[in-house]
Design a protein around this motif. Structure first.
Motif, PDB file in Angstrom:
ATOM      1  N   LEU A 115       9.953   4.445   9.662  1.00  0.00           N
ATOM      2  CA  LEU A 115       9.313   3.631   8.629  1.00  0.00           C
ATOM      3  C   LEU A 115       9.851   4.012   7.245  1.00  0.00           C
ATOM      4  O   LEU A 115      10.153   3.144   6.415  1.00  0.00           O
ATOM      5  N   ALA A 116       9.981   5.331   6.996  1.00  0.00           N
ATOM      6  CA  ALA A 116      10.492   5.812   5.705  1.00  0.00           C
ATOM      7  C   ALA A 116      11.909   5.303   5.459  1.00  0.00           C
ATOM      8  O   ALA A 116      12.269   4.926   4.337  1.00  0.00           O
ATOM      9  N   SER A 117      12.737   5.263   6.525  1.00  0.00           N
ATOM     10  CA  SER A 117      14.118   4.781   6.351  1.00  0.00           C
ATOM     11  C   SER A 117      14.139   3.290   6.024  1.00  0.00           C
ATOM     12  O   SER A 117      15.009   2.812   5.301  1.00  0.00           O
ATOM     13  N   GLN A 118      13.136   2.541   6.530  1.00  0.00           N
ATOM     14  CA  GLN A 118      13.079   1.101   6.244  1.00  0.00           C
ATOM     15  C   GLN A 118      12.682   0.835   4.795  1.00  0.00           C
ATOM     16  O   GLN A 118      13.198  -0.075   4.160  1.00  0.00           O
ATOM     17  N   ILE A 119      11.758   1.658   4.278  1.00  0.00           N
ATOM     18  CA  ILE A 119      11.341   1.489   2.879  1.00  0.00           C
ATOM     19  C   ILE A 119      12.537   1.738   1.969  1.00  0.00           C
ATOM     20  O   ILE A 119      12.764   1.035   0.991  1.00  0.00           O
ATOM     21  N   GLY A 120      13.316   2.748   2.354  1.00  0.00           N
ATOM     22  CA  GLY A 120      14.506   3.095   1.566  1.00  0.00           C
ATOM     23  C   GLY A 120      15.529   1.982   1.535  1.00  0.00           C
ATOM     24  O   GLY A 120      16.303   1.853   0.580  1.00  0.00           O
ATOM     25  N   SER A 121      15.551   1.143   2.578  1.00  0.00           N
ATOM     26  CA  SER A 121      16.556   0.061   2.628  1.00  0.00           C
ATOM     27  C   SER A 121      16.243  -1.048   1.626  1.00  0.00           C
ATOM     28  O   SER A 121      17.129  -1.796   1.218  1.00  0.00           O
ATOM     29  N   GLY A 122      14.940  -1.192   1.241  1.00  0.00           N
ATOM     30  CA  GLY A 122      14.560  -2.197   0.233  1.00  0.00           C
ATOM     31  C   GLY A 122      14.731  -3.629   0.682  1.00  0.00           C
ATOM     32  O   GLY A 122      14.868  -4.540  -0.156  1.00  0.00           O
ATOM     33  N   LEU A 123      14.743  -3.879   1.982  1.00  0.00           N
ATOM     34  CA  LEU A 123      14.923  -5.244   2.492  1.00  0.00           C
ATOM     35  C   LEU A 123      13.667  -6.084   2.272  1.00  0.00           C
ATOM     36  O   LEU A 123      12.568  -5.561   2.167  1.00  0.00           O
ATOM     37  N   SER A 124      13.835  -7.402   2.202  1.00  0.00           N
ATOM     38  CA  SER A 124      12.685  -8.304   2.138  1.00  0.00           C
ATOM     39  C   SER A 124      12.893  -9.421   3.161  1.00  0.00           C
ATOM     40  O   SER A 124      14.001  -9.636   3.647  1.00  0.00           O
ATOM     41  N   GLY A 125      11.802 -10.123   3.495  1.00  0.00           N
ATOM     42  CA  GLY A 125      11.893 -11.199   4.479  1.00  0.00           C
ATOM     43  C   GLY A 125      12.003 -10.693   5.909  1.00  0.00           C
ATOM     44  O   GLY A 125      12.467 -11.396   6.799  1.00  0.00           O
ATOM     45  N   LEU A 152       5.628  -2.070   1.656  1.00  0.00           N
ATOM     46  CA  LEU A 152       6.544  -2.887   2.470  1.00  0.00           C
ATOM     47  C   LEU A 152       6.173  -4.358   2.363  1.00  0.00           C
ATOM     48  O   LEU A 152       7.026  -5.234   2.247  1.00  0.00           O
ATOM     49  N   ARG A 153       4.858  -4.624   2.414  1.00  0.00           N
ATOM     50  CA  ARG A 153       4.365  -6.011   2.293  1.00  0.00           C
ATOM     51  C   ARG A 153       4.720  -6.588   0.924  1.00  0.00           C
ATOM     52  O   ARG A 153       5.178  -7.730   0.818  1.00  0.00           O
ATOM     53  N   ASP A 154       4.520  -5.786  -0.119  1.00  0.00           N
ATOM     54  CA  ASP A 154       4.759  -6.268  -1.481  1.00  0.00           C
ATOM     55  C   ASP A 154       6.236  -6.538  -1.780  1.00  0.00           C
ATOM     56  O   ASP A 154       6.561  -7.236  -2.733  1.00  0.00           O
ATOM     57  N   LEU A 155       7.128  -5.949  -0.943  1.00  0.00           N
ATOM     58  CA  LEU A 155       8.558  -6.231  -1.097  1.00  0.00           C
ATOM     59  C   LEU A 155       8.913  -7.625  -0.560  1.00  0.00           C
ATOM     60  O   LEU A 155      10.044  -8.075  -0.690  1.00  0.00           O
ATOM     61  N   GLY A 156       7.918  -8.292   0.061  1.00  0.00           N
ATOM     62  CA  GLY A 156       8.152  -9.631   0.604  1.00  0.00           C
ATOM     63  C   GLY A 156       8.345  -9.627   2.109  1.00  0.00           C
ATOM     64  O   GLY A 156       8.990 -10.523   2.663  1.00  0.00           O
TER      65      GLY A 156
END
Length: 560
Positions: A115-125, A152-156
C-alpha cells in the motif's frame, strides 16, 4: 544429489538448523562492500535500524557528514528515501527494521508495505482492492491507516476494502453489507449506503453492532469465576526487542497479550513460550528465543498452537478427515450389509488408496493440467464427475445416500442425517456450534479460509476428551471474523477455559480483550521502544491504568 521434491525438502529441513555465517556475521556482504561507510555506518549496520530511526538518521545527513558537492549529488536520493520511509511510517510500520525478512512479515504488514509503495507512485484513476488491511494493527495505528486510504481516495482513486473493523467502516463513504448468514446462507446484499444508513437498516446485522444495539459478549452460561491453578512464568525473556522481562501467566484463565504493533507480543508468546514448551513436551527441534527459563511447566500437560494455517495443503484434506468424522463414516459404510456381502472394508471408501477411488484422477476429483508458463489449471475429472470414487464404491448406500453424496452435505444437513450415530454426531455438533454449519464435509482444504481453518481446529480440540491442563495459544484469532462470529469464538474459548485449560491470545480486537480474565500489555512503543510490561491485570484494572495505550482505548469500550 539434490532432490526436486518440495515435500522431501520440507521433511529434511525439519532436521536442519539455521546458523549465522561466521565470516560475515550475518551481514551477507563481502568485506569490500562493508568497508564503504556513511557517517561511520556501513550498509548492513544502517539496515538494522527501524524505519522510524532510519528516517531520523537520513534527515540528519547534512554538513559536516557531506561536503557541498556530495550534498548536491545526494539531495535527490535523500529526498526519495525520506518520502518512501515516510509512507511506511504513515501506514503504521515504523517499528519494522529495514532488513526484516519478508517471509517473517504478517499478512497485514506485507499488504501495508504494498500500500505504501502505491501511495508513493501518485497514480490516479486506479481501483484499489484491499483485504483486511487492519490485520495486526493496534487501535492507535488504525487511524493512520485510515488516513492513508483517504489520501489514496483524494488522489482520484477508488478504494474497495473487505473489512470487519468497526472504525474502518465508520470512516467509509459507502458500505455494502452481505448476508444474512455464511456459506450457502449468504450471498445476498442485505444493506448498502453510508455508515449512518447502515446503522438504521433493520436488515443489517453489521448495522446493529455498529449502532450499539448489539455488543460482542461470550454466552453468559459459559462465564464462570476464573480458576486459580497457579502460574506459569517466563524468566528473562530477551529475544529481539524484549528487555529481559519476567512474565507471569495465571493458569486456568483466559489471558490476552496486548500492545501496539511491534511491541514484542509474538516474540514472547510464539518464539519463546510456545517453542520452549514444544521442545519440553514434544522434543521439537525449533530453537526457542532467548530466555533464562520457565517455571510452573509441571502444571500443564501439553501446549497447542491454534493458528490460521490451512488444515491441509491438498484437496485430499477436508473438514471430515481433519476432525476424524470421516473414519467413522467409512466404518459405517463398511458395516452395511451390501459391503459385507462384497467383502469391502473401510479402505474401500477412502479416496486416498486404491480400491474404491477413481483411478483416473486418483481420488482427487480434479485433474491438474500443467500450463508451462502459466499457473496450473484444475479441471473436473470426466470419469467420476468430481465424485472421487469408482462405480463399485458409489453403489453402496447408507440411508439412500452414497459416500460422495455424504461428503457433499453441509455440516447442518449431516447433523440431522447422523443424529442417531453418536461418534459422528459429537464431532459435527461442535462444528455447528462454532458457526461452521454451512461448510461441506468434503470441502477441499485449500478453499477453507484462515478463520474457518482455525475454528475447525478448535472444534477438533473441543471434541477430544478434556485433560484440563492444556495451554492453548492463538495469534490474532479474530482475523477475518465478523462481530457475530467473534461471539461464537469467545464462547468456544470460554468452554476450553471452563475445563481447567489456559487460553492465551495475542489480540488487538477490543471486543475480545474486554471479555478476557487477565491482560498483559507490552510496550510502550513498537521496535526498540517496546519490549517492556506496561501494565497487567483484569480488563477494568487495565482500563484505569494511565500508562497503558491499550487501556485508554479499552476504557471507551467498557463504558458502552
Amino acid at each position: 544429489k539434490e532432490t526436486e521434491s518440495e515435500y522431501v525438502r520440507r521433511e529434511i529441513e525439519k532436521y536442519m538448523v539455521s546458523e549465522i555465517c561466521p565470516v560475515c556475521a550475518g551481514a551477507r556482504l563481502k568485506k569490500e562492500a562493508l568497508s564503504v561507510t556513511i557517517n561511520r555506518l556501513n550498509i548492513s549496520q544502517m539496515t538494522e535500524f527501524s524505519i522510524k530511526d532510519a528516517l531520523e538518521w537520513i534527515k540528519n545527513l547534512k554538513k559536516p557528514v557531506f561536503s557541498d558537492r556530495e550534498a548536491t549529488i545526494a539531495s535527490s536520493i535523500v529526498k526519495e528515501i525520506i518520502a518512501r520511509l515516510q509512507f511506511l511510517v504513515d501506514v503504521g510500520l515504523d517499528y519494522l527494521t529495514l532488513n526484516r525478512a519478508s517471509m517473517t512479515l504478517a499478512g497485514g504488514e506485507a499488504q501495508r508495505i504494498r500500500l505504501a509503495s502505491q501511495i508513493g507512485s501518485g497514480l490516479s484513476g486506479v481501483l484499489y482492492v484491499l483485504d483486511e488491511p487492519s490485520i495486526g494493527l493496534h487501535q492507535r495505528d488504525n487511524h493512520r491507516l485510515i488516513e492513508t486510504l483517504k489520501r489514496l481516495r483524494d488522489l482520484g482513486n477508488t478504494v474497495v476494502v473487505v473489512e470487519h473493523d468497526a472504525e474502518t467502516m465508520e470512516n467509509a463513504d459507502f458500505i455494502i453489507d452481505f448476508g444474512p448468514g455464511a456459506g450457502e446462507h449468504g450471498g445476498k446484499v442485505m444493506a448498502q449506503g453510508s455508515p449512518a444508513q447502515i446503522k438504521k437498516n433493520p436488515e443489517s446485522l453489521t448495522g446493529k453492532y455498529l449502532s450499539g444495539k448489539k455488543t460482542v459478549n461470550a454466552s453468559q452460561k459459559f462465564i464462570k469465576a476464573p480458576n486459580n491453578l497457579g502460574v506459569l512464568k517466563v524468566l528473562g525473556a530477551a529475544e529481539h526487542n524484549l528487555k529481559n522481562i519476567d512474565v507471569e501467566f495465571p493458569l486456568g484463565q483466559f489471558i490476552a497479550v496486548t500492545g501496539v504493533s511491534g511491541s514484542g507480543k509474538s516474540t514472547l508468546i510464539n518464539d519463546i513460550l510456545y517453542k520452549a514448551l514444544s521442545s519440553k513436551f514434544f522434543h521439537s527441534r525449533e530453537r526457542a528465543g532467548k530466555h533464562q527459563g520457565l517455571e510452573g511447566v509441571e502444571k500443564i500437560d501439553k501446549v497447542v498452537l491454534v493458528d490460521q494455517s490451512p488444515i491441509g495443503r491438498t484437496p485430499r484434506s477436508n473438514p471430515a478427515t481433519y476432525t476424524g468424522a470421516f473414519t467413522f463414516i467409512r466404518e459405517l459404510f463398511a458395516n452395511s450389509p451390501e459391503s459385507k456381502i462384497k467383502g469391502y472394508g473401510p479402505g474401500r471408501f477412502s479416496f486416498n488408496v486404491k480400491g474404491g477411488r477413481c483411478e483416473v484422477c486418483e481420488g482427487e476429483g480434479q485433474i491438474k493440467i500443467e500450463m508451462q508458463f502459466l499457473p496450473d489449471v484444475y479441471v473436473t475429472c470426466e470419469a467420476c464427475g468430481g465424485k472421487r470414487y469408482n462405480r463399485e464404491a458409489l453403489d453402496i448406500h447408507f440411508k439412500d445416500k452414497n459416500i460422495a453424496e455424504i461428503l457433499d452435505m453441509t455440516v447442518e444437513e449431516a447433523l440431522k442425517f447422523f443424529e442417531n450415530i453418536p461418534q459422528i454426531k459429537n464431532k459435527l455438533v461442535i462444528l455447528n456450534e462454532v458457526g461452521l454449519g454451512y461448510i461441506r464435509l468434503g470441502q477441499p482444504a485449500p478453499t477453507v479460509s484462515g478463520g474457518e481453518a482455525q475454528r475447525i481446529k478448535l472444534a477438533t480440540e473441543l471434541s477430544k476428551r478434556p485433560t484440563g491442563h492444556t495451554l492453548y495459544i492463538l495469534d490474532e484469532p479474530t482475523t477475518g471474523l465478523h462481530f457475530a462470529d467473534i461471539e461464537k469464538l469467545l464462547t468456544i474459548l470460554r468452554r476450553l477455559v471452563n475445563y481447567g485449560n489456559t487460553v492465551i491470545i495475542i489480540e488487538h480486537n477490543l471486543d475480545v480483550i474486554k471479555n478476557t480474565d487477565w491482560i498483559i500489555d507490552l510496550g510502550p512503543e513498537g521496535g526498540d521502544g517496546g519490549g517492556k510490561i506496561v501494565a497487567e491485570g483484569t480488563p477494568k484494572q487495565l482500563a484505569g491504568n494511565k500508562n497503558s495505550i491499550t487501556g485508554h482505548y479499552l476504557s471507551k469500550v467498557l463504558v458502552q
